[in-house]
Each structure stands twice: as C-alpha cells, then as structure tokens.
Design a protein around this motif. Structure first.
Motif, PDB file in Angstrom:
ATOM      1  N   THR A   1      30.888  25.604  77.956  1.00 58.36           N
ATOM      2  CA  THR A   1      30.227  26.579  78.903  1.00 58.36           C
ATOM      3  C   THR A   1      28.654  26.442  78.521  1.00 58.36           C
ATOM      4  O   THR A   1      28.056  26.252  79.548  1.00 58.36           O
ATOM      5  CB  THR A   1      30.678  28.308  78.588  1.00 58.36           C
ATOM      6  OG1 THR A   1      32.010  28.054  78.595  1.00 58.36           O
ATOM      7  CG2 THR A   1      29.934  28.977  79.637  1.00 58.36           C
ATOM      8  N   MET A   2      28.255  26.323  77.226  1.00 61.60           N
ATOM      9  CA  MET A   2      27.221  26.191  76.979  1.00 61.60           C
ATOM     10  C   MET A   2      26.553  24.572  77.563  1.00 61.60           C
ATOM     11  O   MET A   2      25.457  24.730  78.017  1.00 61.60           O
ATOM     12  CB  MET A   2      26.966  26.019  75.483  1.00 61.60           C
ATOM     13  CG  MET A   2      25.510  25.858  74.858  1.00 61.60           C
ATOM     14  SD  MET A   2      24.321  27.236  75.463  1.00 61.60           S
ATOM     15  CE  MET A   2      22.992  26.619  74.646  1.00 61.60           C
TER      16      MET A   2
ATOM     17  N   VAL B   1      33.641  27.794  74.516  1.00 56.99           N
ATOM     18  CA  VAL B   1      32.248  28.498  74.462  1.00 56.99           C
ATOM     19  C   VAL B   1      31.118  27.128  74.567  1.00 56.99           C
ATOM     20  O   VAL B   1      30.140  27.245  75.460  1.00 56.99           O
ATOM     21  CB  VAL B   1      31.832  29.372  73.226  1.00 56.99           C
ATOM     22  CG1 VAL B   1      30.500  29.576  73.232  1.00 56.99           C
ATOM     23  CG2 VAL B   1      32.761  30.471  73.162  1.00 56.99           C
ATOM     24  N   ASP B   2      31.374  26.384  73.816  1.00 60.28           N
ATOM     25  CA  ASP B   2      30.577  25.040  73.660  1.00 60.28           C
ATOM     26  C   ASP B   2      30.541  24.475  74.970  1.00 60.28           C
ATOM     27  O   ASP B   2      29.551  23.726  75.577  1.00 60.28           O
ATOM     28  CB  ASP B   2      30.788  24.162  72.631  1.00 60.28           C
ATOM     29  CG  ASP B   2      30.560  24.563  71.146  1.00 60.28           C
ATOM     30  OD1 ASP B   2      29.910  25.807  71.185  1.00 60.28           O
ATOM     31  OD2 ASP B   2      30.626  23.895  70.258  1.00 60.28           O
TER      32      ASP B   2
ATOM     33  N   ILE C   1      25.919  25.041  81.265  1.00 63.24           N
ATOM     34  CA  ILE C   1      24.851  25.631  81.809  1.00 63.24           C
ATOM     35  C   ILE C   1      23.499  24.978  81.040  1.00 63.24           C
ATOM     36  O   ILE C   1      22.644  24.954  81.996  1.00 63.24           O
ATOM     37  CB  ILE C   1      24.740  27.376  80.934  1.00 63.24           C
ATOM     38  CG1 ILE C   1      26.069  27.817  81.655  1.00 63.24           C
ATOM     39  CG2 ILE C   1      23.375  27.920  81.416  1.00 63.24           C
ATOM     40  CD1 ILE C   1      26.123  29.449  81.144  1.00 63.24           C
ATOM     41  N   THR C   2      23.326  24.553  80.137  1.00 70.84           N
ATOM     42  CA  THR C   2      22.323  23.768  79.495  1.00 70.84           C
ATOM     43  C   THR C   2      22.046  22.728  80.398  1.00 70.84           C
ATOM     44  O   THR C   2      20.996  22.261  80.772  1.00 70.84           O
ATOM     45  CB  THR C   2      22.425  23.438  78.179  1.00 70.84           C
ATOM     46  OG1 THR C   2      22.946  24.490  77.291  1.00 70.84           O
ATOM     47  CG2 THR C   2      21.114  23.105  77.518  1.00 70.84           C
TER      48      THR C   2
ATOM     49  N   LEU D   1      15.940  30.174  82.552  1.00 66.76           N
ATOM     50  CA  LEU D   1      16.946  29.221  82.375  1.00 66.76           C
ATOM     51  C   LEU D   1      17.823  29.518  81.107  1.00 66.76           C
ATOM     52  O   LEU D   1      18.920  29.630  81.074  1.00 66.76           O
ATOM     53  CB  LEU D   1      16.636  27.735  82.610  1.00 66.76           C
ATOM     54  CG  LEU D   1      16.248  27.238  83.872  1.00 66.76           C
ATOM     55  CD1 LEU D   1      15.638  25.986  83.762  1.00 66.76           C
ATOM     56  CD2 LEU D   1      17.439  27.376  85.010  1.00 66.76           C
TER      57      LEU D   1
ATOM     58  N   ALA E   1      30.582  34.520  77.574  1.00 61.04           N
ATOM     59  CA  ALA E   1      31.323  33.612  76.590  1.00 61.04           C
ATOM     60  C   ALA E   1      30.068  33.233  75.587  1.00 61.04           C
ATOM     61  O   ALA E   1      29.894  33.189  74.252  1.00 61.04           O
ATOM     62  CB  ALA E   1      31.898  32.288  77.079  1.00 61.04           C
ATOM     63  N   THR E   2      28.836  32.593  76.246  1.00 57.62           N
ATOM     64  CA  THR E   2      27.783  32.150  75.542  1.00 57.62           C
ATOM     65  C   THR E   2      26.995  33.073  74.695  1.00 57.62           C
ATOM     66  O   THR E   2      26.576  33.022  73.938  1.00 57.62           O
ATOM     67  CB  THR E   2      26.768  31.137  76.312  1.00 57.62           C
ATOM     68  OG1 THR E   2      26.657  31.706  77.865  1.00 57.62           O
ATOM     69  CG2 THR E   2      27.555  29.767  76.401  1.00 57.62           C
TER      70      THR E   2
ATOM     71  N   LEU F   1      19.924  32.375  81.604  1.00 58.15           N
ATOM     72  CA  LEU F   1      21.471  32.300  82.070  1.00 58.15           C
ATOM     73  C   LEU F   1      22.469  32.115  81.051  1.00 58.15           C
ATOM     74  O   LEU F   1      23.562  32.519  81.270  1.00 58.15           O
ATOM     75  CB  LEU F   1      21.456  30.847  83.134  1.00 58.15           C
ATOM     76  CG  LEU F   1      20.501  30.828  84.079  1.00 58.15           C
ATOM     77  CD1 LEU F   1      20.544  29.390  85.071  1.00 58.15           C
ATOM     78  CD2 LEU F   1      21.007  32.005  85.269  1.00 58.15           C
ATOM     79  N   VAL F   2      22.011  31.522  79.788  1.00 57.74           N
ATOM     80  CA  VAL F   2      22.731  31.260  78.690  1.00 57.74           C
ATOM     81  C   VAL F   2      23.344  32.761  78.233  1.00 57.74           C
ATOM     82  O   VAL F   2      24.385  33.074  77.987  1.00 57.74           O
ATOM     83  CB  VAL F   2      22.018  30.505  77.683  1.00 57.74           C
ATOM     84  CG1 VAL F   2      23.055  30.398  76.524  1.00 57.74           C
ATOM     85  CG2 VAL F   2      22.181  28.943  78.159  1.00 57.74           C
TER      86      VAL F   2
ATOM     87  N   HIS G   1      28.075  34.664  71.629  1.00 60.98           N
ATOM     88  CA  HIS G   1      27.544  33.763  70.490  1.00 60.98           C
ATOM     89  C   HIS G   1      26.168  33.997  70.117  1.00 60.98           C
ATOM     90  O   HIS G   1      25.573  34.287  68.968  1.00 60.98           O
ATOM     91  CB  HIS G   1      27.711  32.275  70.741  1.00 60.98           C
ATOM     92  CG  HIS G   1      27.521  31.400  69.834  1.00 60.98           C
ATOM     93  ND1 HIS G   1      27.427  31.595  68.272  1.00 60.98           N
ATOM     94  CD2 HIS G   1      26.656  30.208  69.769  1.00 60.98           C
ATOM     95  CE1 HIS G   1      27.054  30.596  67.638  1.00 60.98           C
ATOM     96  NE2 HIS G   1      26.743  29.675  68.595  1.00 60.98           N
TER      97      HIS G   1
ATOM     98  N   TRP H   1      21.384  28.960  68.443  1.00 63.44           N
ATOM     99  CA  TRP H   1      22.527  28.357  68.909  1.00 63.44           C
ATOM    100  C   TRP H   1      23.178  27.887  67.590  1.00 63.44           C
ATOM    101  O   TRP H   1      24.510  27.967  67.547  1.00 63.44           O
ATOM    102  CB  TRP H   1      22.161  27.006  69.651  1.00 63.44           C
ATOM    103  CG  TRP H   1      23.641  26.546  70.026  1.00 63.44           C
ATOM    104  CD1 TRP H   1      24.268  25.407  69.449  1.00 63.44           C
ATOM    105  CD2 TRP H   1      24.535  26.967  70.808  1.00 63.44           C
ATOM    106  NE1 TRP H   1      25.440  25.276  70.187  1.00 63.44           N
ATOM    107  CE2 TRP H   1      25.569  26.080  71.058  1.00 63.44           C
ATOM    108  CE3 TRP H   1      24.432  28.237  71.720  1.00 63.44           C
ATOM    109  CZ2 TRP H   1      26.881  26.605  71.700  1.00 63.44           C
ATOM    110  CZ3 TRP H   1      25.585  28.570  72.520  1.00 63.44           C
ATOM    111  CH2 TRP H   1      26.873  27.639  72.500  1.00 63.44           C
TER     112      TRP H   1
END
Ligand code: HEM
Ligand SMILES: [Cu+2]
Ligand SMILES: [Cu+2]
Lengths: 320, 542
Positions: free
Chosen positions: A15-16, A12-13, A19-20, B367, B376-377, B370-371, B380, B447
């Motif tokens: 992916t984050m 997950v991290d 994207i970020t 943006l 998956a994101t 998008l998260v 969370h 987050w």
C-alpha cells in the motif's frame, strides 16, 4: 530494518509503495509544469500575458481523476487494514499490560514475561490493557500498532514469518520516560517456544544443557528467582537498578540494607538505618519517608502480597 | 494617484493618544494588524528557539543538553506556541486585519473596538499560557494535545496552560464574527461576492470555522480543568468515564482548526499568483467554492487522528473515506494555480518565489497526508516522526511559507518601503535547503518506526537525526537573513510606489502606506478582482 517480519507487513508495504509511487508522479507533474511555465512564460520570453479564460471541462477532469485515484488509495488501505483486524480463531492469546513505563506479557497458562516471545508461523492475538494512562503498543517491524487505553479493550494480531528479535515501542506519549518504554518481541521456532513456555524462567532455551538446568530449576524455583520475578512483575526495576548504577528515577537497591539513609519525613530531614522495618515501610508506604534527593514518584505496589514483599526484602538484604 | 498632496498615512496619523498608546489603544484595523504582527513574530521566534533546542538534544542519543522532563516541556511549549499563538491566529489576524477592509473597499472592519479587544484578549491568553512556565509545578509536559488521563495526572501546570488556550479561543471567535459581519455589510458599491478577492473568500470560510468550532475546544478545555480540580470522572474509566471521549472532543475542534491554519495561506497564494503572472486567475469560482467545501467537509474527518485509538472498525473506514474526499478541493486549488501560470507573463520576484515554494512544500505535505489517510499505512506511521514531518510540511511549508510570501508581497503597502530583493533570494536558498534537510529525514524515520515525542532513540535512527539537526541550523540561518533584510528596509527607506507589483485588487489603488481611512474616496467596483483595470492609470500596461 533487519530482524523478523509478519505476514501483514507485506500488504502494508505494498500500500505504501502504491501511494508513494502515485504521489511522486503527481508531485513531479505539478512541480515540473510550475517550473516550466515560470521559465517559458517569464516576462522576458513572454512580455504580454494572454487571457485563456476558464474551462469547465478542465475543472471537471481534474476533479474526477483525482477522485478516482484517491478512491483507489482508500481501497488499498482498507483492504490491508481488514486483514489486520480479523484475528484467526486459533491464535495464541497473550495479554499485554502497559504501565508507566514498561510492558509485561501474560500468557494463557499464567506465564509472565517482560518480553514477548512468540513461535514462528503461529498467529498471535494480543489483548491490550493499561494500568494507568494511554500508551500505544507498536511493533514497527510488523507494521502494527494500537493504543492501550485504561478501561479500553483493544487488540492486535500478527503472524510472524521469520525469526529474530525486534523492537517494541510505546507510541502514545505517556510522560517522563515515554521514550524508554520499550521491550522486545522475539520470534523463535515452535520447539524452542514450547520449552520456554513450559519453563519458569524468562531466559530463552539455547542449548540442551540449559534445558536440563531449566527443567531441574523448574521443579524447585529458588527464592532468588521468585524475588526477581516479583521485582519485574511489579515494575520495581523500571525505577530501581539492582547493580548499583544510579541513572533511574529511584535509588539503586544494591547495598541499601544496613546503610544510613537520609529521608524526609513531613518535610523534615532525619537519618535512619535501613533495616527490615524500614524497607517494608519504603515498599508499602513509599510516601511516608522520602529518600533525600528523590521525588515522591513511587506508587505503592498494587496487589503485592505480604509473602512477595518478604521475598523481595530478603532478596534486597542479600544484594550487596 | 491623487494630484493634491497625499493624505496623512496611518503610520503618521496623530490620534487621541501619543507614542505607544497610540498603537495599543488604536482601533485602526491597520495598526491592530501590525500589533498582531509584532506579537506573533515574537512568539514565533520563541517557538523556533524551542525547536532548535529540541533538535540539539536529538543530535546525540542519550542526554545531550536537557533531561527528559525538560524535553517533554520543550515540545509541549513549542507545539502550543506554534499552534495557538502563531499559526491559528496568524494570517487572518495580521494580514486579514490589515487587508480585508482594503481589499473590499471599506474604511475599517465592522466593529473596530471589538477588534482591539480581540488583540488584548489574545495577549492576555498568551500571558496566562506563558506564565505556566514560571510558577508552581513547572512547564506543562502533556504535548499540545493535552490527552487525558495523562493531562489530568501530570503534576505540571497544565491547568494554567489550558486556561490560556481557553482565553485565546475567545479572541479567535470575536475576530471571526468581526470578519463575517465586515464581509457581509461593508463591501464597496459594485463588489458582489463573485468580485471579492480570493483572500477575502478564504477569510470568510475561515471565520465560519472559527465561530462554529472554537466553542467545542473551549468546552473540552473546561472539562479538562474540571477533571483536574473537581475530579468529575468524565474521562476516567474507574468512575464510568471514557478517555476516548476526550480525543473525539479535542479533534472535533482541532481538525477544522487545521483548515483555519491553511485556508488563509491558500488565499494569499491566490492573490500573489495572478499579480506576478499578470493574468486573471484560472478557475476563480472553483477556487472560491473549494474553500467553502474544505471548511464544510473538514468538520467530518476528525476521526482520522484516532485510527489506532480503538474506535470501531466501521468508524475507521468511514473517516478514512471522508479524509480522502477532503483532499480533492486542495488538489483542485493547486491545479488552478499552476494553470494560471500558463501563457502568463511571469515576473519571478521574491513574493512569487516564496509562493512557488509554498506550492512545492504544501504538495509534499498534502501527498504525505494520503499515507496517513489510508488505514493500513496510518496504523504504521501514526504517532511517529512521519506525522511530525507531514505536519511541518503542511503548516510550516504551507502556511509558514504563505506567511513569508504575504510579508514580502504586502510589505511595501504596509510600510511604504521596499526591501533588498537580492538578500531575500539568498535567505530563500538557506530556507529551502534547510527546510528539506530538517523535515524530509523525519518522513524516513517515521517509516522506519521512530515514534514521536521521544527524548531518546535507538542507534539506527542516529544518522537521520544528525541530518535533521544540521538542517535546522541552515533553516534558521535563512530565517535570520530574511528578518534582517526586512529590518534593514526601515533604515534604507527606499520609497515604494502605490502599486509596485502591478496588482489589480483594491489595496493597490491607494497610497503606500494607506491613509487612516484607507481611500480618499470609496471606490466603485466594476470588474472581477484580477481583471485588468479599465483605465490606463493602473500602471500595468507596459
Ligand atoms: C526551525 C523551526 C522548527 C523546528 C526546528 C521544529 C522542530 C520540531 C521537532 C523536532 C518536533 C518534534 C518533537 C518530538 O516529537 O519529539 C516538533 C514538533 C512540533 N512542531 Fe515544530 N519545529 C519548527 C517549526 C515549527 C512551526 C513553524 C510549527 C507550526 C507552524 C511547528 C509546529 C509543531 C507542532 C504542533 C509540534 C508537535 C508538538 C507535540 O508533539 O505536542 N513547528 N517541532
Ligand atoms: Cu508512552
Ligand atoms: Cu485532522
């Protein structure tokens, strides 16, 4: 965040970060160009605008490239998500029960607990059940979450990869004490887990002496232990303190026995002595006599047998 | 423009009724626009005060000023007011009403009386919703989403609040019908669809969503009322119902509603940029078509609000995929706006400043979306402060900033006066800094795993809460300076010319403020909306 993590969290991290990272670059390009043009083509520096016409090529380019980028993001998100859904066959099974406003956990051997104790490196599958409204079971450190819906049959799984405690939150709004609907997941080494799993106590075995004491206690569980576990099991302690403090929804249970209590019966105030009969009525028909200053919030304990009620009353009597 | 005396403006025109009645019974689209503006800005003020109270409560862990129950009502009312009374009706009801007829060269909307009725229905809905605060069981505490089963069980005034939202829906539907008819029937001679200003295009797309999606909300809300009063059991698993069904119904409306909120804001930006760049917009057709695309694809993505609700894994990935696709048209718009600036002749005045702010903040909102769109994101960050940060960037940083930009852009036309630009710049500095201090920490908190709608929190979230609360004070200081500056323009009364910014759309060809029937003579259109006027009287050849 300190404390334990789970295998899925890394995916997950990643992916984050992906994207970020892309987002920061895009934002920098957009903002940078916007500010640069505003400066470079300000009326002072560029008094007469030039028409540049439109460009199909440009429109197509900045449609196709973002499509490719977001499809990549979609795929990254989907891939880690798949992992999140495929629970291994050999996972330890735990049933999570959510209700307003606490969590409880039931293991395959019938052991009950109000925190989630799990062994290191062992996949755990959680079956989620709600007794009232929607909740959402959330372990931020493991990056997992799923709603707990009445009548629903949702699940989660994870594999812890380091030991320690971490927060469990409720993430779906569920009323007054939603933000207090917390618990803890504790990841312990397998041997420690095994001892805990076989014992009747909620406490984690820390030392050899403790283990011996536990083993002795396990043979003859005391009334006090059983009463306490009933008070936890039926959620009484969410609303009642046992130590005399008064910051919960219901009155403290410490020292009620034998006290003069002012109660409202059919809207009228009367004074009664809290004897055994009164305590029994307070538990089985909470609405019949409301303690003055409190609201009619207490649910009659569903599924609580007469033995358990007697045990609890016996315990309250001793609670001075 | 006219060499004879200017015709009486709509502000001075004396109709059948005098005084306040001349306003609340007026069928003039301009007066109705102002009515909406006054009511909406008042509700917005209340919403901001509720937001401030929440922020003060969150300053310290444990109880700071209110109890959990009050806090829960605060975010419910804050959300309801901001969504149903401000941001959904917002731009179309205020600036759409005022400027749609002016921009297409019409004398009024197609159904002026229906238009007035819409305002009255809006006020009725608002009154019913706000009454729920003061009677019976107390203010609703369900969150603006009214999720069952909690909303069916809650002892608070949910029924009344939901009835209010139900009534407001009718106002929205009627306005939508009115705008679509107006756009189809009342365009000035020569104004083809491809010569319509982009703001009109977004109003058109929005109106379709209003008509087609709002009834779904109405039905859903009726079902909640029926559950509460009759106990039908549609959403109750004990009676064979399903609580998830409610979430589907709710988001089938409420996701498209997100586009009702943002599209008109994009329209405003598409007006302001060519004016201050003195240049035709880049990619007119791309921007117009992307509005329609957003309106259409927006119907198909509601499931992204339910990625953790227990819907099937297949449904989850399909909704995720579609969500990523709906991001594309928004991106296209942003690229075209920035491209319009290239080789322009840019005048950095207040409306343009707020437009640049829109692009920046809305980009962050998009943006971060998008998260939340990636499976998956989202698992969370769903239902955490990340989402609270994200939607404030989109709705407040996007639509909210567009609203402020629209106020600044059209203020001279609406009231015939200019405001003090220096003070607007000062207010902007506070708003920009405060906004980011308030909402950026929320993205971090989310987050870190801070769920939303939390009265209390564990200590590791304290530092970020302090920054956010101080940010809310800076932001509100900025909003106050902004409001006072506009108010003071009524005192100083610096007269505005008919075309203070060099705009090329039709509203700038009439006087400021416009006469009752908008134009002394209905204009004939011979060019695209942002092409320079053929005659040298346009006031923009300098
Ligand atoms: C100074 C201005 C504002 C402040 C201080 C503020 C503050 C907040 C805070 C702290 C929350 C989170 C509550 C929680 O999850 O516990 C919240 C929620 C929310 N805000 Fe704002 N906000 C402001 C302006 C706005 C605006 C302009 C809009 C809409 C355009 C908006 C729409 C919402 C919505 C829809 C929610 C969700 C409510 C819910 O969870 O049911 N807010 N706001
Ligand atoms: Cu909860
Ligand atoms: Cu949505």
């Amino acid at each position: 965040m300190n404390g334990p993590s789970a295998t899925i969290g890394d995916a997950v991290d990643d992916t984050m970060i992906l994207i970020t990272g892309i987002s920061v670059v895009l934002l920098a390009i957009i903002t940078g160009l916007m500010l640069y043009f505003t400066y470079r083509y300000s009326r002072k520096r560029h008094p007469v605008a030039e028409e540049v016409g439109t460009s199909i090529l440009l429109e197509v380019t900045w449609t196709i490239i973002p499509v490719l980028i977001v499809m990549g993001m979609f795929w990254a998100g989907y891939k880690s998500f798949r992992e999140m859904r495929d629970a291994p066959e050999d996972a330890l099974q735990v049933t999570v029960i959510g209700r307003m406003w606490d969590w409880s956990f039931e293991y395959a051997n019938g052991k009950k607990s109000d925190r989630l104790v799990v062994p290191l490196d062992q996949p755990v599958r959680l079956q989620l059940k709600s007794l009232d409204v929607n909740h959402s079971f959330y372990i931020p450190a493991f990056r997992i979450k799923e709603d707990v819906v009445p009548g629903g049959n949702t699940y989660l799984w994870f594999k812890p990869q380091s030991t320690g405690p971490a927060d469990i939150f409720c993430a779906e709004y569920c009323g007054e004490r939603h933000s207090y609907m917390m618990s803890e997941v504790v990841v312990v080494p397998q041997e420690q887990f095994d001892v805990w799993y076989q014992s009747d106590s909620a406490e984690l075995p820390e030392t050899k002496a403790w283990i011996d004491a536990e083993a002795a206690a396990a043979q003859a569980p005391s009334d006090t232990d059983e009463a306490l576990s009933a008070l936890h099991k039926y959620g009484c302690v969410t609303c009642h303190s046992l130590d005399g403090t008064g910051n919960k929804l219901g009155p403290t249970l410490k020292g009620v026995f034998g006290k003069e209590v002012t109660v409202m019966v059919d809207g009228k105030e009367i004074s009664v002595t809290a004897d055994e009969a009164y305590l029994k009525q307070s538990i089985t028909q909470p609405a019949a006599a409301l303690v003055k200053g409190f609201e009619n919030l207490m649910p009659p304990p569903a599924g609580m047998g007469p033995d358990e009620i007697d045990l609890v009353i016996g315990y309250i009597k001793e609670l001075k | 423009m006219s060499n004879t005396a200017d015709p009486v403006s709509y502000l001075d025109y004396q109709g059948r009724h005098k005084g306040i009645l001349g306003w609340i019974l007026s069928t003039d689209h301009k007066r109705i626009g102002i009515l909406y503006m006054i009511s909406m800005l008042s509700f917005f003020g209340v919403g901001v005060i509720l937001g401030l109270l929440m922020r003060i409560e969150l300053l310290m862990p444990g109880m700071t000023i209110v109890t959990p129950r009050v806090y829960n009502s605060l975010f419910t009312l804050h959300g309801m007011i901001m969504i149903f009374l401000f941001i959904i009706p917002g731009l179309p009801a205020v600036f759409g009403n005022f400027f749609l007829p002016l921009q297409i060269g019409a004398e009024d909307v197609a159904f002026p009386r229906l238009n007035l009725a819409s305002w009255w229905i809006y006020m009725l809905g608002a009154a019913v919703a706000l009454t729920s605060l003061f009677v019976g069981g107390g203010a609703p505490d369900t969150g603006w989403t009214f999720y069952v089963p909690y909303s069916v069980r809650s002892g608070t005034n949910v029924t009344l609040a939901v009835t209010g939202a139900f009534i407001l829906g009718f106002s929205s539907i009627l306005t939508g019908i009115n705008f679509i008819t107006t756009i189809h029937r009342l365009r000035a001679p020569g104004m083809s669809f491809t010569r319509m200003p982009l703001f009109v295009w977004t109003l058109y797309s929005t109106a379709w969503i209003q008509i087609l999606a709002t009834p779904v909300l109405a039905i859903t809300l009726l079902l909640v009322i029926a559950e509460r009063t009759l106990g039908l059991g549609l959403f109750d698993p004990a009676k064979g119902g399903d609580p998830i069904l409610y979430q589907h119904l709710f988001w089938i409306y409420s996701h498209p509603a997100v586009y009702i909120m943002i599209l008109p804001g994009m329209g405003v930006v598409s007006e302001i940029i060519p004016t201050f760049a003195r240049k035709d917009i880049f990619g007119y057709k791309a921007i117009a078509i992307s509005s329609l695309l957003i309106a259409f694809v927006g119907y198909l993505v509601w499931g992204h609000h339910m990625f953790t609700s227990g819907i099937s894994d297949t449904a989850r990935w399909i909704f995720s995929l579609l969500t990523f696709l709906v991001a594309i048209p928004s991106g296209i718009k942003i690229f075209n706006w920035v491209a319009t600036l290239y080789k322009g002749s840019i005048d950095l005045r207040p409306p343009f400043l707020f437009t640049l702010t829109f692009i920046f903040l809305f980009s962050i909102g998009g943006l971060t979306g998008l998260v939340t769109g990636a499976l998956a994101t989202d698992v969370h960050v769903h239902d955490t402060y990340f989402v609270v940060g994200h939607f404030h960037y989109v709705m407040f940083g996007g639509t909210g900033m567009a609203f402020l930009a629209a106020l600044l852009y059209w203020w001279p036309k609406m009231f015939g006066i200019m405001y003090n630009e220096k003070w607007i710049w000062r207010s902007w500095a506070f708003i920009f800094v405060g906004f980011n201090m308030l909402y950026f920490p929320m993205l971090i908190q989310g987050w870190m795993g801070h769920p939303r709608r939390y009265y209390d929190y564990v200590p590791r979230f304290h530092a970020t809460h302090i920054v956010a609360t101080v940010g809310s004070w800076v932001l509100v200081t900025g909003l106050l300076i902004f409001a006072i500056t506009l108010f003071r323009s009524f005192k100083s009364r610096v007269p505005a010319p008919s075309n203070p910014w060099g705009g090329r759309t039709l509203e700038w060809t009439t006087t400021s403020p416009p006469p009752l029937l908008n134009f002394t003579q209905i204009p004939t259109v011979t060019r695209g909306p942002y092409e320079p006027a053929p005659t040298p009287t346009g006031g923009e050849t300098s």
